[in-house]
Motif scaffolding. Structure first.
Motif, short mmCIF file in Angstrom:
data_model
loop_
_atom_site.label_atom_id
_atom_site.label_comp_id
_atom_site.label_asym_id
_atom_site.label_seq_id
_atom_site.Cartn_x
_atom_site.Cartn_y
_atom_site.Cartn_z
N UNK A 258 0.81 -1.21 0.00
CA UNK A 258 0.00 0.00 0.00
C UNK A 258 0.84 1.26 0.00
N UNK A 259 1.87 1.30 0.85
CA UNK A 259 2.73 2.48 0.92
C UNK A 259 3.48 2.70 -0.39
N UNK A 260 4.05 1.63 -0.93
CA UNK A 260 4.78 1.73 -2.19
C UNK A 260 3.86 2.16 -3.32
N UNK A 261 2.69 1.55 -3.38
CA UNK A 261 1.75 1.87 -4.45
C UNK A 261 1.26 3.31 -4.33
N UNK A 262 0.97 3.74 -3.11
CA UNK A 262 0.52 5.11 -2.90
C UNK A 262 1.57 6.12 -3.31
N UNK B 256 -6.29 11.50 -6.30
CA UNK B 256 -5.55 10.25 -6.42
C UNK B 256 -5.36 9.58 -5.09
N UNK B 257 -5.08 10.37 -4.04
CA UNK B 257 -4.92 9.81 -2.69
C UNK B 257 -6.22 9.16 -2.21
N UNK B 258 -7.32 9.92 -2.32
CA UNK B 258 -8.60 9.41 -1.82
C UNK B 258 -9.06 8.17 -2.59
N UNK B 259 -9.04 8.28 -3.92
CA UNK B 259 -9.51 7.16 -4.75
C UNK B 259 -8.63 5.93 -4.57
N UNK B 260 -7.32 6.15 -4.55
CA UNK B 260 -6.40 5.02 -4.42
C UNK B 260 -6.51 4.32 -3.08
N UNK B 261 -6.60 5.10 -1.99
CA UNK B 261 -6.69 4.52 -0.65
C UNK B 261 -7.98 3.70 -0.50
N UNK B 262 -9.09 4.25 -0.99
CA UNK B 262 -10.35 3.53 -0.90
C UNK B 262 -10.35 2.28 -1.78
N UNK B 263 -9.76 2.40 -2.96
CA UNK B 263 -9.68 1.25 -3.85
C UNK B 263 -8.82 0.14 -3.26
N UNK C 130 -3.98 -1.39 4.40
CA UNK C 130 -3.82 -0.89 3.04
C UNK C 130 -4.25 0.56 2.92
N UNK C 131 -5.39 0.90 3.53
CA UNK C 131 -5.91 2.27 3.47
C UNK C 131 -4.91 3.26 4.07
N UNK C 132 -4.45 2.98 5.28
CA UNK C 132 -3.55 3.90 5.97
C UNK C 132 -2.19 4.00 5.27
N UNK C 133 -1.66 2.85 4.86
CA UNK C 133 -0.33 2.88 4.25
C UNK C 133 -0.37 3.54 2.88
N UNK C 134 -1.41 3.27 2.09
CA UNK C 134 -1.53 3.93 0.79
C UNK C 134 -1.68 5.44 0.98
N UNK C 135 -2.55 5.83 1.93
CA UNK C 135 -2.76 7.24 2.19
C UNK C 135 -1.48 7.95 2.59
N UNK C 136 -0.69 7.30 3.43
CA UNK C 136 0.57 7.89 3.86
C UNK C 136 1.53 8.03 2.68
N UNK C 137 1.65 6.95 1.90
CA UNK C 137 2.54 7.01 0.75
C UNK C 137 2.11 8.04 -0.27
N UNK C 138 0.80 8.15 -0.52
CA UNK C 138 0.28 9.08 -1.51
C UNK C 138 0.37 10.52 -1.03
N UNK C 139 0.38 10.73 0.28
CA UNK C 139 0.43 12.08 0.83
C UNK C 139 1.80 12.74 0.61
N UNK C 140 2.86 11.96 0.63
CA UNK C 140 4.22 12.53 0.57
C UNK C 140 4.48 13.36 -0.69
N UNK C 141 4.20 12.86 -1.90
CA UNK C 141 4.44 13.71 -3.08
C UNK C 141 3.48 14.89 -3.19
#
Length: 234
Positions: A25-29, A57-64, A156-167
């Motif tokens: 999740x983090x890597x993908x985000x 992208x963050x919201x849609x990806x994390x939920x997906x 998955x939700x939290x890790x994707x959100x964290x990863x997607x938030x950085x950029x």
């Protein structure tokens, strides 16, 4: 004796658990949202549009990710539970056949037939213990050790959100150029890859560079696509 025998080494968890969905999740985000932001930035210089794309992208990806992990793990769990139920019925209806089957499992592992039969007999004294042993031997899972779809989804939700938030962070703080996002993302990609090396046999610099390369290629391609679309006015 058994305690001292295990004191010289310890094994890491190789079954996945929370680690797989969290790392993935983090890597993908990080990669997907950095690439998305780069693609939008390639097509427009409007920082509000770029930031909006990153937030979406963050919201849609994390939920997906969360939904996908939940359905996937829930389906896997339900299948395992159905097969464990079959094994439970067989133990109740055909105990002798199941006893012989368990003994043969030990024989196949190199245990002498007489000893294998005795071990199987002692294990079968406790129906729940017998079910666990049979399930592990035949299905590779145990009734009380099934993955949790909720844990997988939340991880998955939290890790994707964290990863997607950085950029996205540089734009949220007023950055006007993709370079800031690229810098933060590059450091995060390398750090994430290096961190993963702690649970693999790879060196930290190899894992870090590999993850950085994946992110750079993804962002480079999407930036090019966005730039092309922006020039053609599509």
């Amino acid at each position: 004796m058994s305690g001292s025998a295990e004191a010289h080494h310890r094994h890491r968890d190789v079954t996945g658990g929370w680690l797989r969905p969290s790392v993935f999740g983090a890597m993908d985000g990080l990669v997907s949202n950095f690439a998305l932001i780069a693609g939008v930035a390639g097509g427009t210089a409007n920082t509000k549009v770029i930031a909006l794309g990153g937030v979406a992208g963050l919201a849609a990806g994390a939920l997906s990710m969360a939904g996908g992990e939940y359905v996937s793990v829930a389906s896997q769990r339900e299948l395992a539970q159905a097969e464990i139920a079959v094994e439970r019925r067989e133990l109740a209806r055909h105990p002798e056949d199941e006893l012989a089957e368990l003994a043969q499992t030990f024989v196949d592992k190199g245990v002498a037939p007489d000893l294998a039969a005795e071990v199987a007999r002692q294990i079968s004294r406790d129906p729940e213990h017998a079910l666990e042993v049979h399930s592990r031997a035949e299905l590779g899972v145990a009734p009380g050790d099934l993955p949790s779809p909720v844990v997988a989804a939340v991880s998955s939700f939290l890790s994707f959100g964290l990863g997607a938030l950085l950029p996205l962070l540089p734009y949220l703080f007023g950055a006007e150029h993709l370079g800031w996002s690229a810098g933060v993302s590059g450091v995060a990609l390398f750090a994430a890859g290096a961190l993963v090396s702690a649970v693999t046999a790879r060196s930290w610099w190899y894992s870090g560079l590999r993850q950085l390369l994946v992110g750079v290629v993804a962002a480079g391609v999407t930036f090019g696509v966005g730039n092309l679309v922006g020039m053609t006015g599509l």
